[in-house]
Write a protein that holds these residues in place. Structure first.
Motif, PDB file in Angstrom:
ATOM      1  N   ILE A   4       0.827  -1.204   0.000  1.00 21.87           N
ATOM      2  CA  ILE A   4       0.000   0.000   0.000  1.00 21.87           C
ATOM      3  C   ILE A   4       0.864   1.257   0.000  1.00 21.87           C
ATOM      4  O   ILE A   4       0.366   2.357  -0.231  1.00 21.87           O
ATOM      5  N   ASP A   5       2.167   1.092   0.282  1.00 19.23           N
ATOM      6  CA  ASP A   5       3.098   2.213   0.235  1.00 19.23           C
ATOM      7  C   ASP A   5       4.506   1.654   0.069  1.00 19.23           C
ATOM      8  O   ASP A   5       4.690   0.442  -0.106  1.00 19.23           O
ATOM      9  N   ALA A   6       5.504   2.519   0.115  1.00 24.44           N
ATOM     10  CA  ALA A   6       6.879   2.095  -0.130  1.00 24.44           C
ATOM     11  C   ALA A   6       7.592   1.620   1.132  1.00 24.44           C
ATOM     12  O   ALA A   6       8.762   1.228   1.072  1.00 24.44           O
ATOM     13  N   LEU A   7       6.894   1.610   2.251  1.00 24.20           N
ATOM     14  CA  LEU A   7       7.499   1.173   3.512  1.00 24.20           C
ATOM     15  C   LEU A   7       7.578  -0.351   3.564  1.00 24.20           C
ATOM     16  O   LEU A   7       6.841  -1.041   2.859  1.00 24.20           O
ATOM     17  N   PRO A   8       8.450  -0.902   4.417  1.00 21.37           N
ATOM     18  CA  PRO A   8       8.614  -2.361   4.483  1.00 21.37           C
ATOM     19  C   PRO A   8       7.414  -3.062   5.102  1.00 21.37           C
ATOM     20  O   PRO A   8       6.594  -2.430   5.786  1.00 21.37           O
ATOM     21  N   LEU A  33      -1.605  -5.620   5.669  1.00 21.04           N
ATOM     22  CA  LEU A  33      -1.844  -4.235   5.270  1.00 21.04           C
ATOM     23  C   LEU A  33      -3.047  -4.094   4.348  1.00 21.04           C
ATOM     24  O   LEU A  33      -3.642  -3.013   4.258  1.00 21.04           O
ATOM     25  N   ASN A  34      -3.422  -5.162   3.665  1.00 21.51           N
ATOM     26  CA  ASN A  34      -4.660  -5.106   2.879  1.00 21.51           C
ATOM     27  C   ASN A  34      -5.869  -4.974   3.793  1.00 21.51           C
ATOM     28  O   ASN A  34      -6.828  -4.260   3.486  1.00 21.51           O
ATOM     29  N   LEU A  35      -5.822  -5.667   4.943  1.00 18.53           N
ATOM     30  CA  LEU A  35      -6.925  -5.564   5.908  1.00 18.53           C
ATOM     31  C   LEU A  35      -6.965  -4.184   6.563  1.00 18.53           C
ATOM     32  O   LEU A  35      -8.035  -3.623   6.761  1.00 18.53           O
ATOM     33  N   THR A  36      -5.808  -3.655   6.906  1.00 19.82           N
ATOM     34  CA  THR A  36      -5.797  -2.334   7.543  1.00 19.82           C
ATOM     35  C   THR A  36      -6.296  -1.261   6.570  1.00 19.82           C
ATOM     36  O   THR A  36      -7.010  -0.336   6.964  1.00 19.82           O
ATOM     37  N   ALA A  37      -5.966  -1.413   5.293  1.00 21.96           N
ATOM     38  CA  ALA A  37      -6.475  -0.470   4.294  1.00 21.96           C
ATOM     39  C   ALA A  37      -7.988  -0.618   4.139  1.00 21.96           C
ATOM     40  O   ALA A  37      -8.708   0.373   3.948  1.00 21.96           O
ATOM     41  N   LYS A  38      -8.477  -1.852   4.242  1.00 20.97           N
ATOM     42  CA  LYS A  38      -9.922  -2.091   4.145  1.00 20.97           C
ATOM     43  C   LYS A  38     -10.661  -1.440   5.313  1.00 20.97           C
ATOM     44  O   LYS A  38     -11.738  -0.866   5.140  1.00 20.97           O
ATOM     45  N   THR A  62      -2.322   2.822  10.784  1.00 17.18           N
ATOM     46  CA  THR A  62      -1.842   4.179  10.513  1.00 17.18           C
ATOM     47  C   THR A  62      -1.479   4.325   9.042  1.00 17.18           C
ATOM     48  O   THR A  62      -1.867   5.303   8.380  1.00 17.18           O
ATOM     49  N   ARG A  63      -0.760   3.360   8.521  1.00 20.89           N
ATOM     50  CA  ARG A  63      -0.376   3.388   7.107  1.00 20.89           C
ATOM     51  C   ARG A  63      -1.600   3.291   6.203  1.00 20.89           C
ATOM     52  O   ARG A  63      -1.676   3.954   5.162  1.00 20.89           O
ATOM     53  N   GLY A  64      -2.576   2.476   6.605  1.00 21.83           N
ATOM     54  CA  GLY A  64      -3.794   2.376   5.828  1.00 21.83           C
ATOM     55  C   GLY A  64      -4.538   3.699   5.762  1.00 21.83           C
ATOM     56  O   GLY A  64      -5.013   4.116   4.703  1.00 21.83           O
ATOM     57  N   LEU A  65      -4.624   4.395   6.895  1.00 18.43           N
ATOM     58  CA  LEU A  65      -5.315   5.681   6.950  1.00 18.43           C
ATOM     59  C   LEU A  65      -4.622   6.726   6.079  1.00 18.43           C
ATOM     60  O   LEU A  65      -5.277   7.486   5.351  1.00 18.43           O
ATOM     61  N   LEU A 113      -6.995  18.038  17.507  1.00 18.31           N
ATOM     62  CA  LEU A 113      -7.588  17.818  16.195  1.00 18.31           C
ATOM     63  C   LEU A 113      -8.308  19.041  15.660  1.00 18.31           C
ATOM     64  O   LEU A 113      -8.813  19.865  16.418  1.00 18.31           O
ATOM     65  N   THR A 114      -8.360  19.119  14.325  1.00 18.40           N
ATOM     66  CA  THR A 114      -9.086  20.183  13.645  1.00 18.40           C
ATOM     67  C   THR A 114     -10.263  19.564  12.897  1.00 18.40           C
ATOM     68  O   THR A 114     -10.066  18.650  12.102  1.00 18.40           O
ATOM     69  N   PRO A 115     -11.503  20.017  13.155  1.00 16.25           N
ATOM     70  CA  PRO A 115     -12.668  19.429  12.483  1.00 16.25           C
ATOM     71  C   PRO A 115     -12.579  19.600  10.960  1.00 16.25           C
ATOM     72  O   PRO A 115     -11.943  20.548  10.488  1.00 16.25           O
ATOM     73  N   PRO A 116     -13.259  18.705  10.227  1.00 16.02           N
ATOM     74  CA  PRO A 116     -14.006  17.541  10.701  1.00 16.02           C
ATOM     75  C   PRO A 116     -13.079  16.427  11.176  1.00 16.02           C
ATOM     76  O   PRO A 116     -11.958  16.279  10.679  1.00 16.02           O
ATOM     77  N   VAL A 117     -13.584  15.629  12.137  1.00 18.60           N
ATOM     78  CA  VAL A 117     -12.772  14.599  12.791  1.00 18.60           C
ATOM     79  C   VAL A 117     -13.458  13.242  12.673  1.00 18.60           C
ATOM     80  O   VAL A 117     -14.670  13.123  12.881  1.00 18.60           O
ATOM     81  N   LYS A 118     -12.676  12.239  12.343  1.00 10.46           N
ATOM     82  CA  LYS A 118     -13.129  10.851  12.419  1.00 10.46           C
ATOM     83  C   LYS A 118     -12.178  10.094  13.334  1.00 10.46           C
ATOM     84  O   LYS A 118     -10.981  10.402  13.376  1.00 10.46           O
ATOM     85  N   ILE A 119     -12.713   9.143  14.075  1.00 12.06           N
ATOM     86  CA  ILE A 119     -11.892   8.311  14.955  1.00 12.06           C
ATOM     87  C   ILE A 119     -11.881   6.905  14.372  1.00 12.06           C
ATOM     88  O   ILE A 119     -12.941   6.315  14.134  1.00 12.06           O
ATOM     89  N   VAL A 120     -10.701   6.396  14.096  1.00 12.89           N
ATOM     90  CA  VAL A 120     -10.543   5.064  13.515  1.00 12.89           C
ATOM     91  C   VAL A 120      -9.447   4.361  14.302  1.00 12.89           C
ATOM     92  O   VAL A 120      -8.329   4.879  14.394  1.00 12.89           O
TER      93      VAL A 120
END
Length: 279
Positions: A4-8, A33-38, A62-65, A113-120
Protein backbone atom coordinates in the motif's frame (compact mmCIF):
# COMPACT_ATOMS: atom_id res chain seq x y z
CA UNK A 1 -0.01 -9.23 -0.94
CA UNK A 2 -0.01 -5.87 -2.70
CA UNK A 3 1.95 -3.07 -1.06
CA UNK A 4 0.00 0.00 0.00
CA UNK A 5 3.10 2.21 0.24
CA UNK A 6 6.88 2.09 -0.13
CA UNK A 7 7.50 1.17 3.51
CA UNK A 8 8.61 -2.36 4.48
CA UNK A 9 6.19 -5.15 5.51
CA UNK A 10 5.00 -5.00 9.11
CA UNK A 11 6.61 -8.31 10.08
CA UNK A 12 9.96 -6.83 9.09
CA UNK A 13 9.25 -3.64 11.05
CA UNK A 14 8.25 -5.63 14.15
CA UNK A 15 11.35 -7.84 13.95
CA UNK A 16 13.71 -4.90 13.42
CA UNK A 17 12.31 -2.93 16.37
CA UNK A 18 11.67 -5.92 18.66
CA UNK A 19 7.97 -5.17 18.99
CA UNK A 20 6.49 -8.25 20.60
CA UNK A 21 2.87 -7.58 21.60
CA UNK A 22 2.31 -7.06 25.32
CA UNK A 23 -0.76 -8.57 26.95
CA UNK A 24 -0.64 -5.98 29.74
CA UNK A 25 -1.25 -3.26 27.12
CA UNK A 26 -4.04 -5.19 25.41
CA UNK A 27 -1.97 -5.44 22.23
CA UNK A 28 -2.83 -7.67 19.27
CA UNK A 29 -1.12 -6.49 16.08
CA UNK A 30 -2.93 -6.65 12.74
CA UNK A 31 -0.19 -7.30 10.18
CA UNK A 32 -2.10 -7.66 6.90
CA UNK A 33 -1.84 -4.23 5.27
CA UNK A 34 -4.66 -5.11 2.88
CA UNK A 35 -6.93 -5.56 5.91
CA UNK A 36 -5.80 -2.33 7.54
CA UNK A 37 -6.48 -0.47 4.29
CA UNK A 38 -9.92 -2.09 4.15
CA UNK A 39 -10.68 -0.86 7.68
CA UNK A 40 -9.54 2.63 6.68
CA UNK A 41 -11.85 2.56 3.65
CA UNK A 42 -14.76 1.50 5.89
CA UNK A 43 -14.45 4.91 7.59
CA UNK A 44 -15.47 6.62 4.34
CA UNK A 45 -13.78 9.52 2.59
CA UNK A 46 -10.86 10.64 4.76
CA UNK A 47 -9.35 13.25 2.46
CA UNK A 48 -10.80 16.26 4.22
CA UNK A 49 -10.64 14.95 7.78
CA UNK A 50 -8.33 14.73 10.74
CA UNK A 51 -8.27 11.15 12.02
CA UNK A 52 -7.65 10.13 15.62
CA UNK A 53 -6.10 6.69 16.08
CA UNK A 54 -5.60 5.16 19.53
CA UNK A 55 -3.04 2.39 20.00
CA UNK A 56 -1.36 2.35 16.57
CA UNK A 57 1.32 -0.11 17.67
CA UNK A 58 3.74 -0.69 14.75
CA UNK A 59 1.50 1.39 12.48
CA UNK A 60 -0.40 -1.00 10.23
CA UNK A 61 -3.71 0.86 10.43
CA UNK A 62 -1.84 4.18 10.51
CA UNK A 63 -0.38 3.39 7.11
CA UNK A 64 -3.79 2.38 5.83
CA UNK A 65 -5.31 5.68 6.95
CA UNK A 66 -2.55 7.72 5.33
CA UNK A 67 -2.58 5.68 2.13
CA UNK A 68 -6.34 6.21 1.90
CA UNK A 69 -5.78 9.97 1.94
CA UNK A 70 -6.44 11.13 5.52
CA UNK A 71 -5.67 14.84 5.73
CA UNK A 72 -3.86 14.29 9.02
CA UNK A 73 -3.58 11.42 11.48
CA UNK A 74 -3.04 11.94 15.20
CA UNK A 75 -1.86 8.64 16.68
CA UNK A 76 -1.87 8.25 20.47
CA UNK A 77 0.52 5.51 21.62
CA UNK A 78 1.31 4.51 25.20
CA UNK A 79 4.07 2.01 24.34
CA UNK A 80 7.34 3.90 23.82
CA UNK A 81 8.83 0.89 21.99
CA UNK A 82 6.55 1.67 19.02
CA UNK A 83 7.62 5.29 18.60
CA UNK A 84 10.66 4.65 16.30
CA UNK A 85 8.51 2.60 13.91
CA UNK A 86 5.85 5.31 13.89
CA UNK A 87 8.54 7.96 13.29
CA UNK A 88 9.51 6.12 10.09
CA UNK A 89 5.90 6.37 8.90
CA UNK A 90 5.81 10.07 9.75
CA UNK A 91 8.94 10.60 7.65
CA UNK A 92 7.32 8.80 4.70
CA UNK A 93 4.19 11.01 4.94
CA UNK A 94 5.64 14.48 5.73
CA UNK A 95 3.35 16.74 7.74
CA UNK A 96 0.46 14.26 7.87
CA UNK A 97 1.20 12.13 10.96
CA UNK A 98 1.51 13.42 14.51
CA UNK A 99 2.45 10.81 17.11
CA UNK A 100 1.47 11.59 20.71
CA UNK A 101 3.05 9.46 23.42
CA UNK A 102 0.70 8.95 26.33
CA UNK A 103 -2.37 7.30 27.80
CA UNK A 104 -5.46 7.86 25.64
CA UNK A 105 -7.61 7.94 28.78
CA UNK A 106 -5.67 10.94 30.11
CA UNK A 107 -5.42 13.04 26.92
CA UNK A 108 -7.80 15.75 25.67
CA UNK A 109 -8.33 14.44 22.16
CA UNK A 110 -10.36 17.45 21.04
CA UNK A 111 -7.37 19.77 21.58
CA UNK A 112 -5.22 17.75 19.17
CA UNK A 113 -7.59 17.82 16.20
CA UNK A 114 -9.09 20.18 13.64
CA UNK A 115 -12.67 19.43 12.48
CA UNK A 116 -14.01 17.54 10.70
CA UNK A 117 -12.77 14.60 12.79
CA UNK A 118 -13.13 10.85 12.42
CA UNK A 119 -11.89 8.31 14.95
CA UNK A 120 -10.54 5.06 13.51
CA UNK A 121 -8.74 2.56 15.74
CA UNK A 122 -7.96 -1.03 16.56
CA UNK A 123 -8.54 -0.24 20.22
CA UNK A 124 -6.50 -2.03 22.89
CA UNK A 125 -8.85 -4.58 24.47
CA UNK A 126 -8.25 -3.31 27.99
CA UNK A 127 -9.46 0.27 27.39
CA UNK A 128 -11.73 -0.01 24.34
CA UNK A 129 -15.11 0.02 26.07
CA UNK A 130 -14.14 2.83 28.44
CA UNK A 131 -12.96 5.02 25.56
CA UNK A 132 -16.15 4.37 23.60
CA UNK A 133 -18.29 5.27 26.62
CA UNK A 134 -16.39 8.53 27.05
CA UNK A 135 -16.89 9.47 23.39
CA UNK A 136 -20.62 8.72 23.58
CA UNK A 137 -21.56 9.86 27.09
CA UNK A 138 -21.02 13.62 26.72
CA UNK A 139 -23.22 16.56 27.67
CA UNK A 140 -23.09 18.36 24.32
CA UNK A 141 -24.23 16.84 21.04
CA UNK A 142 -23.19 16.63 18.22
CA UNK A 143 -19.72 15.64 19.52
CA UNK A 144 -16.31 16.74 18.21
CA UNK A 145 -16.19 13.67 15.93
CA UNK A 146 -18.34 12.74 12.94
CA UNK A 147 -17.90 8.96 13.09
CA UNK A 148 -16.21 6.18 15.02
CA UNK A 149 -14.81 3.17 13.14
CA UNK A 150 -13.50 0.88 15.87
CA UNK A 151 -12.39 -2.69 16.32
CA UNK A 152 -13.65 -4.62 19.34
CA UNK A 153 -14.04 -8.17 20.48
CA UNK A 154 -17.07 -9.57 18.67
CA UNK A 155 -19.11 -9.81 21.88
CA UNK A 156 -18.63 -6.09 22.58
CA UNK A 157 -19.63 -5.18 19.02
CA UNK A 158 -22.79 -7.27 19.40
CA UNK A 159 -23.66 -5.43 22.60
CA UNK A 160 -23.34 -2.08 20.83
CA UNK A 161 -25.82 -2.97 18.07
CA UNK A 162 -28.14 -5.19 20.18
CA UNK A 163 -31.91 -4.74 20.01
CA UNK A 164 -34.30 -4.69 23.00
CA UNK A 165 -35.22 -8.16 24.24
CA UNK A 166 -31.86 -9.74 23.42
CA UNK A 167 -29.41 -11.02 26.00
CA UNK A 168 -26.71 -8.64 24.75
CA UNK A 169 -28.92 -5.51 24.95
CA UNK A 170 -27.70 -3.18 27.67
CA UNK A 171 -26.48 0.25 28.66
CA UNK A 172 -23.85 0.33 25.89
CA UNK A 173 -26.55 -0.44 23.29
CA UNK A 174 -28.61 2.53 24.46
CA UNK A 175 -25.72 4.99 24.75
CA UNK A 176 -24.64 4.13 21.20
CA UNK A 177 -27.99 3.90 19.44
CA UNK A 178 -29.62 6.89 21.16
CA UNK A 179 -27.24 9.26 19.40
CA UNK A 180 -25.72 7.27 16.52
CA UNK A 181 -26.35 4.98 13.62
CA UNK A 182 -24.50 1.81 14.66
CA UNK A 183 -23.58 -1.16 12.48
CA UNK A 184 -21.00 -3.92 12.26
CA UNK A 185 -19.05 -3.49 9.01
CA UNK A 186 -16.45 -6.27 9.19
CA UNK A 187 -15.52 -9.45 11.07
CA UNK A 188 -11.96 -10.66 11.56
CA UNK A 189 -10.83 -14.12 12.68
CA UNK A 190 -8.25 -14.57 15.48
CA UNK A 191 -5.56 -15.69 13.01
CA UNK A 192 -5.55 -12.22 11.43
CA UNK A 193 -3.69 -10.96 14.52
CA UNK A 194 -0.30 -11.49 16.13
CA UNK A 195 -0.60 -12.95 18.70
CA UNK A 196 -3.95 -14.51 17.86
CA UNK A 197 -6.56 -13.63 20.50
CA UNK A 198 -8.96 -16.28 21.80
CA UNK A 199 -11.97 -14.41 20.42
CA UNK A 200 -13.21 -13.11 17.08
CA UNK A 201 -13.07 -9.38 16.41
CA UNK A 202 -15.43 -7.02 14.62
CA UNK A 203 -15.16 -3.52 13.22
CA UNK A 204 -18.12 -1.37 14.16
CA UNK A 205 -19.05 2.01 12.76
CA UNK A 206 -21.01 4.64 14.65
CA UNK A 207 -22.09 7.75 12.77
CA UNK A 208 -23.15 10.67 14.94
CA UNK A 209 -26.74 11.82 14.44
CA UNK A 210 -27.36 15.59 14.30
CA UNK A 211 -29.50 15.22 17.45
CA UNK A 212 -30.46 12.33 19.75
CA UNK A 213 -33.36 10.15 18.58
CA UNK A 214 -35.51 11.12 21.58
CA UNK A 215 -35.27 14.02 24.05
CA UNK A 216 -33.58 13.25 27.36
CA UNK A 217 -30.91 14.65 29.65
CA UNK A 218 -27.72 12.69 28.97
CA UNK A 219 -26.66 12.51 32.63
CA UNK A 220 -30.08 11.36 33.81
CA UNK A 221 -30.35 8.77 31.04
CA UNK A 222 -26.89 7.49 31.95
CA UNK A 223 -27.93 7.12 35.61
CA UNK A 224 -31.20 5.39 34.74
CA UNK A 225 -29.61 2.88 32.36
CA UNK A 226 -26.74 2.17 34.74
CA UNK A 227 -29.14 1.44 37.61
CA UNK A 228 -31.49 -0.62 35.44
CA UNK A 229 -28.84 -2.87 33.91
CA UNK A 230 -26.72 -3.23 37.04
CA UNK A 231 -29.62 -5.34 38.35
CA UNK A 232 -31.06 -6.48 35.04
CA UNK A 233 -32.68 -9.61 36.50
CA UNK A 234 -34.83 -7.54 38.84
CA UNK A 235 -38.10 -5.84 37.98
CA UNK A 236 -37.64 -2.15 37.28
CA UNK A 237 -39.51 -1.10 40.42
CA UNK A 238 -36.78 -2.83 42.46
CA UNK A 239 -33.76 -2.08 40.25
CA UNK A 240 -34.54 1.67 40.14
CA UNK A 241 -35.72 2.18 43.72
CA UNK A 242 -32.61 4.16 44.65
CA UNK A 243 -33.32 6.76 41.94
CA UNK A 244 -36.65 7.94 43.41
CA UNK A 245 -38.80 6.85 46.38
CA UNK A 246 -41.89 7.01 44.15
CA UNK A 247 -40.30 5.09 41.28
CA UNK A 248 -43.42 3.01 40.60
CA UNK A 249 -45.44 6.15 40.04
CA UNK A 250 -42.69 7.56 37.80
CA UNK A 251 -42.61 4.38 35.75
CA UNK A 252 -46.38 4.42 35.27
CA UNK A 253 -46.29 8.12 34.36
CA UNK A 254 -43.78 7.23 31.62
CA UNK A 255 -46.13 4.50 30.36
CA UNK A 256 -43.99 1.65 31.68
CA UNK A 257 -45.20 -1.36 33.68
CA UNK A 258 -43.08 -1.43 36.89
CA UNK A 259 -42.82 -5.25 36.69
CA UNK A 260 -40.91 -5.16 33.39
CA UNK A 261 -37.14 -5.68 33.26
CA UNK A 262 -34.46 -3.46 31.76
CA UNK A 263 -33.80 -5.51 28.62
CA UNK A 264 -37.49 -5.24 27.66
CA UNK A 265 -37.52 -1.44 27.37
CA UNK A 266 -36.90 0.38 24.10
CA UNK A 267 -34.62 3.40 23.85
CA UNK A 268 -37.72 5.62 23.53
CA UNK A 269 -39.07 4.22 26.81
CA UNK A 270 -35.76 4.74 28.63
CA UNK A 271 -35.75 8.35 27.40
CA UNK A 272 -39.35 8.84 28.57
CA UNK A 273 -38.39 7.53 31.99
CA UNK A 274 -35.32 9.76 32.11
CA UNK A 275 -37.54 12.78 31.39
CA UNK A 276 -39.95 11.70 34.14
CA UNK A 277 -37.07 11.27 36.64
CA UNK A 278 -35.61 14.65 35.68
CA UNK A 279 -38.98 16.32 36.18
Amino acid sequence: MAAIDALPPLREVIARHGLSARKALGQNFLLDLNLTAKIARAAGDLTGSDVLEVGPGPGGLTRGLLAEGARRVVAVEKDARCLPALAEIAAAYPGRLEVVEGDALAIDHRALLTPPVKIVANLPYNVGTELLTRWLDVADWPPFWQSLTLMFQREVAERIVAAPGSKTYGRLSILAQWRCEARIVMDLPPEAFTPAPKVRSSVIQLTALPAPRFPADAKVLSRVTAAAFNQRRKMLRAALRALAPDIEDRLRAAGIDPTRRAEQLSIAEFCALAREIAA
